[in-house]
Design a protein around this motif. Structure first.
Motif, mmCIF file in Angstrom:
data_model
loop_
_atom_site.group_PDB
_atom_site.id
_atom_site.type_symbol
_atom_site.label_atom_id
_atom_site.label_comp_id
_atom_site.label_asym_id
_atom_site.label_seq_id
_atom_site.Cartn_x
_atom_site.Cartn_y
_atom_site.Cartn_z
ATOM 1 N N LYS A 146 -22.949 -4.551 -5.483
ATOM 2 C CA LYS A 146 -22.061 -3.680 -6.252
ATOM 3 C C LYS A 146 -21.730 -2.415 -5.476
ATOM 4 O O LYS A 146 -20.620 -1.934 -5.512
ATOM 5 C CB LYS A 146 -22.778 -3.327 -7.562
ATOM 6 C CG LYS A 146 -22.065 -2.277 -8.401
ATOM 7 C CD LYS A 146 -22.695 -2.192 -9.784
ATOM 8 C CE LYS A 146 -24.110 -1.708 -9.780
ATOM 9 N NZ LYS A 146 -24.200 -0.254 -9.715
ATOM 10 N N LEU A 147 -22.688 -1.917 -4.752
ATOM 11 C CA LEU A 147 -22.474 -0.610 -4.151
ATOM 12 C C LEU A 147 -21.932 -0.687 -2.740
ATOM 13 O O LEU A 147 -21.240 0.192 -2.299
ATOM 14 C CB LEU A 147 -23.793 0.173 -4.143
ATOM 15 C CG LEU A 147 -24.275 0.498 -5.540
ATOM 16 C CD1 LEU A 147 -25.656 1.092 -5.511
ATOM 17 C CD2 LEU A 147 -23.306 1.462 -6.216
ATOM 18 N N TYR A 148 -22.259 -1.726 -2.049
ATOM 19 C CA TYR A 148 -21.834 -1.753 -0.659
ATOM 20 C C TYR A 148 -21.302 -3.113 -0.300
ATOM 21 O O TYR A 148 -21.995 -4.094 -0.381
ATOM 22 C CB TYR A 148 -22.996 -1.396 0.272
ATOM 23 C CG TYR A 148 -22.610 -1.523 1.708
ATOM 24 C CD1 TYR A 148 -23.284 -2.397 2.551
ATOM 25 C CD2 TYR A 148 -21.548 -0.800 2.232
ATOM 26 C CE1 TYR A 148 -22.920 -2.532 3.869
ATOM 27 C CE2 TYR A 148 -21.183 -0.940 3.554
ATOM 28 C CZ TYR A 148 -21.871 -1.791 4.369
ATOM 29 O OH TYR A 148 -21.519 -1.921 5.672
ATOM 30 N N ARG A 170 -5.044 -4.854 -7.415
ATOM 31 C CA ARG A 170 -6.095 -4.031 -6.821
ATOM 32 C C ARG A 170 -7.313 -4.877 -6.458
ATOM 33 O O ARG A 170 -7.944 -4.666 -5.451
ATOM 34 C CB ARG A 170 -6.494 -2.917 -7.772
ATOM 35 C CG ARG A 170 -5.349 -1.927 -7.891
ATOM 36 C CD ARG A 170 -5.673 -0.674 -8.615
ATOM 37 N NE ARG A 170 -6.905 -0.049 -8.216
ATOM 38 C CZ ARG A 170 -7.402 0.990 -8.854
ATOM 39 N NH1 ARG A 170 -6.782 1.470 -9.905
ATOM 40 N NH2 ARG A 170 -8.535 1.535 -8.473
ATOM 41 N N TRP A 229 0.812 -1.190 0.000
ATOM 42 C CA TRP A 229 0.000 0.000 0.000
ATOM 43 C C TRP A 229 0.855 1.253 0.000
ATOM 44 O O TRP A 229 1.734 1.423 0.776
ATOM 45 C CB TRP A 229 -0.917 0.001 1.234
ATOM 46 C CG TRP A 229 -1.925 1.063 1.125
ATOM 47 C CD1 TRP A 229 -2.031 2.161 1.902
ATOM 48 C CD2 TRP A 229 -2.925 1.173 0.125
ATOM 49 N NE1 TRP A 229 -3.064 2.952 1.458
ATOM 50 C CE2 TRP A 229 -3.631 2.385 0.369
ATOM 51 C CE3 TRP A 229 -3.309 0.394 -0.965
ATOM 52 C CZ2 TRP A 229 -4.679 2.802 -0.420
ATOM 53 C CZ3 TRP A 229 -4.356 0.820 -1.738
ATOM 54 C CH2 TRP A 229 -5.022 2.004 -1.465
ATOM 55 N N LYS A 248 -10.814 -7.158 -2.826
ATOM 56 C CA LYS A 248 -12.084 -7.790 -3.165
ATOM 57 C C LYS A 248 -11.853 -8.948 -4.120
ATOM 58 O O LYS A 248 -10.983 -8.893 -4.980
ATOM 59 C CB LYS A 248 -12.987 -6.769 -3.858
ATOM 60 C CG LYS A 248 -13.436 -5.628 -2.987
ATOM 61 C CD LYS A 248 -14.442 -4.790 -3.762
ATOM 62 C CE LYS A 248 -15.143 -3.779 -2.913
ATOM 63 N NZ LYS A 248 -14.329 -2.769 -2.308
ATOM 64 N N LYS A 284 -13.803 -10.725 0.480
ATOM 65 C CA LYS A 284 -12.521 -10.021 0.567
ATOM 66 C C LYS A 284 -11.497 -10.991 1.129
ATOM 67 O O LYS A 284 -11.805 -11.798 1.994
ATOM 68 C CB LYS A 284 -12.645 -8.809 1.480
ATOM 69 C CG LYS A 284 -13.282 -7.640 0.767
ATOM 70 C CD LYS A 284 -12.998 -6.347 1.461
ATOM 71 C CE LYS A 284 -13.595 -5.206 0.663
ATOM 72 N NZ LYS A 284 -13.299 -3.903 1.232
ATOM 73 N N ASN A 310 -17.521 -3.939 4.197
ATOM 74 C CA ASN A 310 -16.251 -3.992 4.919
ATOM 75 C C ASN A 310 -15.465 -2.715 4.645
ATOM 76 O O ASN A 310 -15.021 -2.490 3.536
ATOM 77 C CB ASN A 310 -15.463 -5.202 4.452
ATOM 78 C CG ASN A 310 -14.245 -5.432 5.324
ATOM 79 O OD1 ASN A 310 -13.760 -4.524 5.980
ATOM 80 N ND2 ASN A 310 -13.776 -6.654 5.335
ATOM 81 N N PRO A 311 -15.306 -1.916 5.647
ATOM 82 C CA PRO A 311 -14.640 -0.634 5.403
ATOM 83 C C PRO A 311 -13.141 -0.792 5.236
ATOM 84 O O PRO A 311 -12.465 0.141 4.936
ATOM 85 C CB PRO A 311 -14.940 0.157 6.665
ATOM 86 C CG PRO A 311 -15.110 -0.893 7.697
ATOM 87 C CD PRO A 311 -15.709 -2.086 7.019
ATOM 88 N N ILE A 312 -12.656 -1.965 5.471
ATOM 89 C CA ILE A 312 -11.212 -2.114 5.427
ATOM 90 C C ILE A 312 -10.858 -2.869 4.162
ATOM 91 O O ILE A 312 -10.927 -4.078 4.110
ATOM 92 C CB ILE A 312 -10.746 -2.845 6.682
ATOM 93 C CG1 ILE A 312 -11.198 -1.999 7.867
ATOM 94 C CG2 ILE A 312 -9.261 -3.022 6.660
ATOM 95 C CD1 ILE A 312 -10.969 -2.601 9.158
ATOM 96 N N SER A 313 -10.548 -2.155 3.152
ATOM 97 C CA SER A 313 -10.240 -2.798 1.880
ATOM 98 C C SER A 313 -8.740 -2.941 1.749
ATOM 99 O O SER A 313 -8.109 -3.609 2.525
ATOM 100 C CB SER A 313 -10.832 -2.009 0.734
ATOM 101 O OG SER A 313 -10.185 -0.764 0.643
#
Lengths: 296, 586
Positions: free
Chosen positions: A164-166, A270, A68, A185, A196, A169-172
């Motif tokens: 698709k939109l949600y 990615r 990252w 993902k 994920k 998991n906020p931790i990508s």
């Protein structure tokens, strides 16, 4: 905003006396605040390749943030933690200007190119209560856990348009102060719900492929299990099964997994896609020559 | 009635103005004061004269302490002998974002020991950002036989074992409100500790615990507590279980559902809808974890009188939200996730004309590879449809100066404007200008502004404007902003009502810090982290202002001369003695 090394370009209100110092600083990445990584000065962009541009810096235990921030970025706000903790290593007075200059640089650079670059991995930012962040993670894990060991009892079908939109998991593929990093993902053709996977939990392609096979092809709770008649274990890497494992790299191209050294893969991946072999034919000319792909 | 009594007493007071002592009858004063609830009013009353100070302090039953270190429990007990209800806040707000070391302090135990001695009749304790152990919870449960209400928000240090002690021993408990805390959830057995004869509970909130509780015990508890008006369940409770609970508690005013995603048969769905429609008093709805769109219609009948809808844990899409909102005409307060996107916000603008408060949280704050969430367009849409909006918390990835100017033109009554453009230091994405104009518009237009959080690329101009125009501003949060010391100096030199100032990652140094010497005594606290303040600057501040506590939190590996995190607050209790080694008191 201008590109290249003009790190302070574009922001009208920023005092320019800081630019001289900040231009030469390329700060190493750090995973948390306080950071222990070293500050190495060097000119140049750190585009392309994991360790480009003269940034070294120790990575912390759990795989660090190797995937990252080092690739394709000049300076980002993510560098703030190491900048802040390295004020100490600089000289007294002038360092404060250097620091703010570097921070200014980091801020203005991080949105070069015009597209929203999203949030960096600065500790405590964005200002969301730790409780809320954890509970968004837990919520994602309950219906669709990415670990091999378990899937929550509340697994549920969600239609593709929702997915698709949600993702929940906020931790990508980012770092937060808890050390969750390297998540990308993974989608599989024919299964509406993506998962994920934590890339840093794996050290080679075999291990990753095994995890994905478990996740998508063998798990009894997997939504895809009803839809796909998978009766025997498949090898995602050998080119012989019905599916192949592909990834989108940082340039937006879809590549076959397994071609490049693992660490280089970590830098450029990615997201992943388990693609039907039939659709993968146009993917890379290499594919047709390959019978078995071995991690290097 | 009282006002005519007052008038008569005042007249008699005037006619005896030769007497030294005020002849304002004590009984009247006591009666009037007993009606005063607001602690600010009471503070004003207490400084009128010595008699009023005494009358006030003897009649006060609730004390609010905004910073637990500003005063000691002994001092509080000495001044107010008749307290029955205490609200205490501890750690600096940035501890919510992991910026404060774990063992920083704010431990409740010392307070409880004093309270046990001086306020044995204590009934209520509300804590925010305090450290509280299971031992303390047990001590609390055993020391106060009249104890009624416990509310914990953003606290840490305790586990569900502590809750078990409360449930076991507090025979008169009416409220158990466990909000977002760092609680060690060891299991749901605590709920089974309420005795079978226990019926007084009115408020039960365990929404943020994760473990499964014994549902039978819960069902029995709810059905025998006939006065229960607030019930907020956790995720382990299914839709079917929710339906059963609703049958025994149709009187609920605030409902937090459990998980909203169980597979229901048609009949079960009907039953749920019927049970919900029987709840005629629901004005607050929350929970809805993992909410599935297909079950939301079951809620519609319960929404007729809804004033507060908290969807911040339900990842709804715009269409689902829009449909739900058409059933909520009375909505005053709405919290959502940004999964609803701009289209969802447009629906808010269309359906919620009475809306006063909106909070939009990011579902995926760290995800950078997909552009999603809400933009300036959604916020503008809400502002057109909701002119009464006065409280907003908005997380977004892009914003423009023009949009904010339009928003405050539509909604000039903002009291709380908290805008978080998530990428630090990001400019107006259309013009590439700093966001100075945006916040300039906010402070110039919104004269009632009390709380402001700024973000985006900001120069000193923003702070000049804040200092000049924000006459009612009490709380200001700043991150990754400003160009030099002058910015902070402007704020400290203006903003007459400033009480809390929290700053991180800004180029403000000693000159800025020291420009606020006198100001800090009129404020509750100042936080500065990752700025350019040095230890010498802090020492100077501490030396000049002995009534301020100046604390520096050092980090591993940082220079001796840098003051990484500075926390300054006024105190009549002197420097604290319980600071951990990483916190230096100067």
């Amino acid at each position: 905003m201008e590109g290249g090394l003009v790190l302070l370009g574009g922001s009208s209100g920023v005092s320019t006396n800081e630019s001289a110092v900040s231009k030469v600083e390329v700060v190493s990445e750090a995973t948390s605040y306080p950071a222990e990584s070293e500050l190495e000065l060097g000119l140049g962009l750190s585009l392309g390749g994991c360790s480009g541009g003269g940034t070294t810096g120790k990575t912390k235990a759990a795989g660090g943030s190797s995937s990252w921030g080092e690739c394709g970025r000049i300076l980002t706000a993510k560098d703030f933690p190491s900048v802040v903790s390295h004020r100490a290593k600089n000289r007294g007075g002038p360092s404060s200007i250097a620091v703010s200059g570097t921070k200014r640089a980091a801020e203005s650079v991080s949105h070069e190119g015009g597209s929203p670059t999203g949030v960096s991995q600065v500790v405590g930012w964005p200002p969301i209560r730790a409780y809320r962040m954890n509970s968004l993670v837990n919520q994602a894990k309950a219906p669709r856990a990415e670990e091999d060991k378990g899937i929550g009892e509340k697994d549920k079908p969600k239609d593709a348009s929702k997915k698709k939109l949600y993702n929940g998991n906020p931790i990508s593929s980012g770092v937060n102060e808890k050390g969750h990093l390297g998540f990308v993902k993974v989608n599989m053709d024919g299964i509406p719900i993506g998962r994920k996977v934590d890339l840093n939990a794996h050290s080679c392609y075999e291990s990753l492929a095994q995890a994905l096979e478990d996740m998508f092809l063998r798990s009894p709770n997997s939504v895809g299990a009803e839809k796909e008649n998978v009766t025997k274990p498949t090898r995602l890497l050998d080119g012989l099964s019905e599916f192949v494992l592909t990834y989108e790299d940082k340039e937006g191209d879809w590549m076959l997994v397994g071609d490049v050294p693992w660490r280089m893969f970590l830098c450029s991946v990615r997201r992943l896609r388990i693609m039907r072999t039939s659709e993968a034919n146009g993917l890379a000319p290499r594919f047709n020559e390959r019978q078995r792909s071995k991690p290097i | 009635m009282e006002s005519s009594e007052l008038k008569r007493s005042k007249d008699s007071a005037n006619s005896h103005e030769s007497t030294r002592k005020s002849s304002f009858p004590d009984e009247v004063l006591d009666r009037v004061l007993s009606l005063l609830k607001s602690h600010r009013d009471r503070s004003s009353v207490s400084i009128v004269c010595k008699d009023w100070y005494n009358a006030e302090r003897l009649s006060r039953t609730h004390v609010f302490i905004g910073n637990c270190y500003s005063v000691s429990p002994e001092i509080v007990a000495r001044r107010f002998p008749k307290i029955r209800s205490v609200t205490l806040k501890g750690k600096p707000r940035f501890s919510d974002f992991n910026l404060v070391p774990q063992n920083w302090g704010a431990d409740i135990h010392a307070w409880l020991v004093v309270f046990a001695a001086k306020y044995p009749f204590l009934e209520e304790l509300r804590l925010k950002r305090m450290a509280i152990s299971d031992k303390s919870l047990e001590f609390l449960a055993l020391s106060f036989p009249n104890f009624k209400a416990l509310s914990l928000l953003s606290c840490d240090g305790f586990s569900t074992n502590g809750l078990a002690a409360i449930a076991t021993h507090c025979k008169n408990l009416t409220e158990l409100d466990i909000q977002e805390n760092g609680i060690d959830d060891k299991g749901g057995g605590w709920l089974s500790c309420f005795p079978e004869c226990f019926t007084s509970l009115e408020v039960l909130n365990f929404a943020n615990l994760t473990s499964e509780i014994n549902f039978d015990a819960l069902e029995r508890l709810v059905s025998r507590c006939k006065s229960m008006r607030v019930l907020k369940l956790n995720r382990s409770i299914s839709l079917e279980q929710l339906q059963r609970l609703l049958v025994s508690s149709p009187q609920l005013a605030e409902l937090g559902t459990g998980s909203f995603s169980q597979g229901l048969t048609f009949q079960q769905h009907e039953e749920l809808e019927r049970s919900l429609s029987n709840c005629k008093n629901i004005h607050t709805l929350s929970g809805l974890w993992e909410a599935m769109g297909i079950y939301l219609p079951a809620l519609y009948p319960a929404c007729a009188h809804l004033t507060f809808l908290n969807l911040s844990y339900a990842a709804l899409q715009s269409g689902e939200l829009a449909k739900l909102l058409t059933h909520c005409p009375q909505l005053r307060c709405l919290w959502v996730l940004d999964t609803v996107e701009d289209k969802g916000l447009e629906a808010i603008g269309l359906n919620c004309p009475l809306l006063e408060e909106l909070r939009v949280f990011p579902a995926d704050p760290f995800d950078e590879d997909i552009i999603h969430g809400v933009t300036e367009a959604g916020f503008v849409a809400v502002s057109f449809g909701c002119p009464r909006l006065h409280y907003v918390l908005y997380f977004c990835r892009q914003m423009t100066n023009a949009a904010v100017a339009t928003i405050v033109q539509n909604c000039p009554d903002f009291t709380h404007f908290r805008l978080c453009i998530m990428n630090p230091g990001q400019p107006d994405y259309l013009t590439n200008e700093p966001m100075d104009e945006a916040f300039g518009a906010v402070v110039k237009t919104c004269t009632k502004l009390q709380r402001l959080s700024v973000s985006g690329l900001l120069t000193n101009l923003t702070f000049e404007n804040i200092g000049r125009y924000a006459k009612n501003l009490e709380t200001l949060s700043v991150a990754f902003a400003g160009s030099s010391d002058w910015g902070m100096q402007c704020v400290l030199g203006g903003c007459p009502k400033l009480r809390k100032l929290e700053i991180r990652d800004c180029p403000f140094g000693n000159a800025a810090l020291l420009s606020g010497l006198e100001k800090y005594e009129s404020m509750r606290s100042l936080w500065m982290s990752a700025c350019n303040v040095t230890m010498n600057g802090c020492r100077l501040l501490a030396r000049e202002m002995p009534r301020l506590n100046v604390e520096v939190m050092k980090e591993d590996g940082s220079d001796d001369s840098q003051a990484d995190k500075v926390y300054v607050y006024r105190s009549i209790a002197g420097p604290r003695r319980d600071a951990p080694p990483s916190v230096l008191t100067l």
